[in-house]
Design an enzyme around this catalytic site. Structure first.
Site, PDB file in Angstrom:
ATOM      1  N   LYS A 246       1.122  -6.463   6.098  1.00  0.00           N
ATOM      2  CA  LYS A 246       0.972  -7.705   5.317  1.00  0.00           C
ATOM      3  C   LYS A 246       2.193  -7.962   4.435  1.00  0.00           C
ATOM      4  CE  LYS A 246      -3.903  -6.461   4.984  1.00  0.00           C
ATOM      5  NZ  LYS A 246      -3.927  -5.019   4.686  1.00  0.00           N
TER       6      LYS A 246
ATOM      7  N   TYR B  74       0.811  -1.226   0.000  1.00  0.00           N
ATOM      8  CA  TYR B  74       0.000   0.000   0.000  1.00  0.00           C
ATOM      9  C   TYR B  74       0.843   1.273   0.000  1.00  0.00           C
ATOM     10  CZ  TYR B  74      -3.801  -3.077   1.746  1.00  0.00           C
ATOM     11  OH  TYR B  74      -4.716  -4.077   1.941  1.00  0.00           O
TER      12      TYR B  74
HETATM   13  N1  LIG Z   1      -6.378  -7.949   2.342  1.00  0.00           N
HETATM   14  C1  LIG Z   1      -6.720  -7.509   1.156  1.00  0.00           C
HETATM   15  O1  LIG Z   1      -6.458  -8.116   0.115  1.00  0.00           O
HETATM   16  C2  LIG Z   1      -7.425  -6.176   1.064  1.00  0.00           C
HETATM   17  C3  LIG Z   1      -8.079  -5.817  -0.130  1.00  0.00           C
HETATM   18  C4  LIG Z   1      -8.748  -4.587  -0.162  1.00  0.00           C
HETATM   19  C5  LIG Z   1      -8.744  -3.754   0.943  1.00  0.00           C
HETATM   20  N2  LIG Z   1      -8.069  -4.126   2.084  1.00  0.00           N
HETATM   21  C6  LIG Z   1      -8.049  -3.236   3.283  1.00  0.00           C
HETATM   22  O2  LIG Z   1      -9.396  -2.885   3.599  1.00  0.00           O
HETATM   23  C7  LIG Z   1      -9.525  -1.468   3.638  1.00  0.00           C
HETATM   24  C8  LIG Z   1     -10.939  -1.056   3.301  1.00  0.00           C
HETATM   25  O3  LIG Z   1     -11.352  -1.570   2.044  1.00  0.00           O
HETATM   26  P1  LIG Z   1     -11.467  -0.690   0.731  1.00  0.00           P
HETATM   27  O4  LIG Z   1     -10.571   0.485   0.862  1.00  0.00           O
HETATM   28  O5  LIG Z   1     -11.304  -1.596  -0.431  1.00  0.00           O
HETATM   29  O6  LIG Z   1     -12.965  -0.243   0.660  1.00  0.00           O
HETATM   30  P2  LIG Z   1     -14.122   0.342   1.604  1.00  0.00           P
HETATM   31  O7  LIG Z   1     -13.613   0.642   2.964  1.00  0.00           O
HETATM   32  O8  LIG Z   1     -15.266  -0.584   1.426  1.00  0.00           O
HETATM   33  O9  LIG Z   1     -14.492   1.674   0.836  1.00  0.00           O
HETATM   34  C9  LIG Z   1     -13.622   2.781   0.779  1.00  0.00           C
HETATM   35  C10 LIG Z   1     -14.288   3.818  -0.105  1.00  0.00           C
HETATM   36  O10 LIG Z   1     -15.525   4.212   0.448  1.00  0.00           O
HETATM   37  C11 LIG Z   1     -15.547   5.619   0.701  1.00  0.00           C
HETATM   38  N3  LIG Z   1     -16.237   5.809   1.974  1.00  0.00           N
HETATM   39  C12 LIG Z   1     -15.776   5.489   3.211  1.00  0.00           C
HETATM   40  N4  LIG Z   1     -16.696   5.775   4.147  1.00  0.00           N
HETATM   41  C13 LIG Z   1     -17.767   6.289   3.486  1.00  0.00           C
HETATM   42  C14 LIG Z   1     -19.024   6.779   3.900  1.00  0.00           C
HETATM   43  N5  LIG Z   1     -19.363   6.809   5.192  1.00  0.00           N
HETATM   44  N6  LIG Z   1     -19.864   7.244   2.942  1.00  0.00           N
HETATM   45  C15 LIG Z   1     -19.542   7.228   1.647  1.00  0.00           C
HETATM   46  N7  LIG Z   1     -18.351   6.773   1.183  1.00  0.00           N
HETATM   47  C16 LIG Z   1     -17.465   6.300   2.103  1.00  0.00           C
HETATM   48  C17 LIG Z   1     -14.103   6.052   0.734  1.00  0.00           C
HETATM   49  O11 LIG Z   1     -13.962   7.359   0.255  1.00  0.00           O
HETATM   50  P3  LIG Z   1     -13.352   8.570   1.169  1.00  0.00           P
HETATM   51  O12 LIG Z   1     -11.956   8.165   1.559  1.00  0.00           O
HETATM   52  O13 LIG Z   1     -13.392   9.732   0.253  1.00  0.00           O
HETATM   53  O14 LIG Z   1     -14.278   8.708   2.349  1.00  0.00           O
HETATM   54  C18 LIG Z   1     -13.455   5.072  -0.240  1.00  0.00           C
HETATM   55  O15 LIG Z   1     -13.608   5.517  -1.561  1.00  0.00           O
HETATM   56  C19 LIG Z   1      -8.420  -0.999   2.665  1.00  0.00           C
HETATM   57  O16 LIG Z   1      -8.134   0.369   2.785  1.00  0.00           O
HETATM   58  C20 LIG Z   1      -7.299  -1.922   3.070  1.00  0.00           C
HETATM   59  O17 LIG Z   1      -6.713  -1.476   4.281  1.00  0.00           O
HETATM   60  C21 LIG Z   1      -7.441  -5.331   2.158  1.00  0.00           C
END
Ligand SMILES: NC(=O)c1ccc[n+]([C@@H]2O[C@H](COP(=O)([O-])OP(=O)(O)OC[C@H]3O[C@@H](n4cnc5c(N)ncnc54)[C@H](OP(=O)(O)O)[C@@H]3O)[C@@H](O)[C@H]2O)c1
Length: 322
Positions: free
Chosen positions: A82, A52
């Site tokens: 990770k 990341y």
């Molecule tokens: N282990 C793996 O393979 C893996 C894969 C994917 C992700 N991850 C981890 O999981 C974390 C979270 O998953 P993700 O980043 O894929 O997706 P997520 O948390 O489901 O969604 C993030 C998105 O949603 C927006 N958002 C957040 N809160 C919101 C709200 N209350 N209302 C409207 N929009 C909102 C954010 O925008 P803003 O920032 O503009 O609010 C961002 O664009 C990652 O950052 C990472 O640390 C791990």
């Protein structure tokens, strides 16, 4: 009060984690302030990964949080990182962990995860790690990788060890030879992909599930995201009736399923919104409605599948749990 779960390692993990993966490049100083805002709002669990490129900023935010007395010590925070796929082999695990610790400026991690059950050929310095060719996908030696993950714990460099993107079948293979069982399996989970099979398996084996992409990555297609969650009429209807937001309904539902979760927001208002999910409840009827949403996995890991590689289909990668 910080809501936590107990892991099979004896350590506790805050239920709500702060995600730090962004497909948009952000200057380090700005990122440090964003993460510090998160800690100030009350996040005590931060999810990073070597891939990341957020480890350095997380480390700086942690040290500023201690300096500014937002937390009394680093021990108040739960930091996960990770092992990227190009370090997923016995001889590479310990140097990779040491590099992550150096980036973070920490002497231990709370949790260290194998990012994917995939091994990639190591690139020369300076070549972006996210881009790779089919011939760079090598057979993944789970045993040699896990043995050194265990060694990392024995050395006191990590409190707990675990995996990410593992199916029940892969966890079973791992448990067959592990002398320290994984504490956590971090996987995609949200109302659109509720991980019923994996949840049952992990509960039986004492492995904690952490949900990633709890909001479907807000439709960010570069990250396998979908808008079908935040646009779901069922979730919207429940949110309206409860005077909550759809993201809050998703996160509360995850909490009720007994999983921990990492949600990414770099916006202060949305960070607060996502944090306010512990002082109200979903009714049985509301939970039933969410459980009946048609299921569809978004993060398929297509990039790790190729005709001549170790995984010839997404079904093979997920052992049919799709
Ligand atoms: N282990 C793996 O393979 C893996 C894969 C994917 C992700 N991850 C981890 O999981 C974390 C979270 O998953 P993700 O980043 O894929 O997706 P997520 O948390 O489901 O969604 C993030 C998105 O949603 C927006 N958002 C957040 N809160 C919101 C709200 N209350 N209302 C409207 N929009 C909102 C954010 O925008 P803003 O920032 O503009 O609010 C961002 O664009 C990652 O950052 C990472 O640390 C791990």
């Amino acid at each position: 009060m910080v809501v936590t779960v107990s892991l099979n390692s004896g350590y506790v993990m805050p239920t709500l984690g702060f995600g730090t993966f962004s497909s948009v490049l952000i200057a380090e100083d700005e990122l440090v302030q964003i993460f510090l805002n998160g800690i100030e709002i009350g996040y005590r669990h931060i999810d990073t990964a070597s891939i990341y490129k957020s480890e350095k900023a997380v480390g700086k935010a942690v040290s500023k949080a201690v300096e500014q007395k937002i937390v009394s010590s680093r021990e108040e925070l739960f930091i996960t990182s990770k092992l990227w796929c190009d370090d997923a082999n016995g001889d590479l695990v310990l140097p990779a962990l040491k590099k992550s610790l150096e980036n973070l400026g920490l002497d231990y991690l709370d949790l260290f995860l194998i990012h994917w059950p995939v091994r990639l050929r190591k690139k020369e310095a300076g070549v972006p790690k996210f881009t790779f060719k089919e011939e760079d996908i090598l057979p993944f030696d789970m045993r040699s990788t896990w043995e050194v993950m265990e060694e990392c714990k024995r050395l006191g460099l990590v409190h707990s060890i675990g995996v990410s993107n593992f199916s029940s079948k892969k966890l079973l293979d791992l448990l067959d030879f592990a002398t320290i069982p994984p504490s956590v399996n971090q996987v995609e989970m949200n109302p659109l992909w509720n991980q019923k099979i994996l949840r049952g398996f992990c509960k039986e084996k004492g492995i904690q599930i952490t949900a990633y992409s709890p909001l479907g990555a807000n439709g960010d297609v570069r990250m396998g995201g979908t808008m079908d969650i935040l646009d779901s009429p069922t979730l919207k209807e429940i949110a309206q009736a409860k005077q909550k937001t759809t993201p809050q309904i998703c996160l509360r539902w995850l909490h009720d399923k007994g999983v921990t979760f990492v949600v990414k927001s770099y916006n202060k208002d949305r960070m607060k919104e996502n944090h306010q999910i512990f002082d109200w409840e979903l009714s049985v009827e509301e939970k039933d409605k969410i459980d009946n949403i048609p299921q569809k996995k978004n993060f398929l890991g297509n990039e790790f599948v190729c005709p001549n590689g170790p995984y010839k289909s997404v079904d093979e990668l997920w052992d049919g749990e799709l």
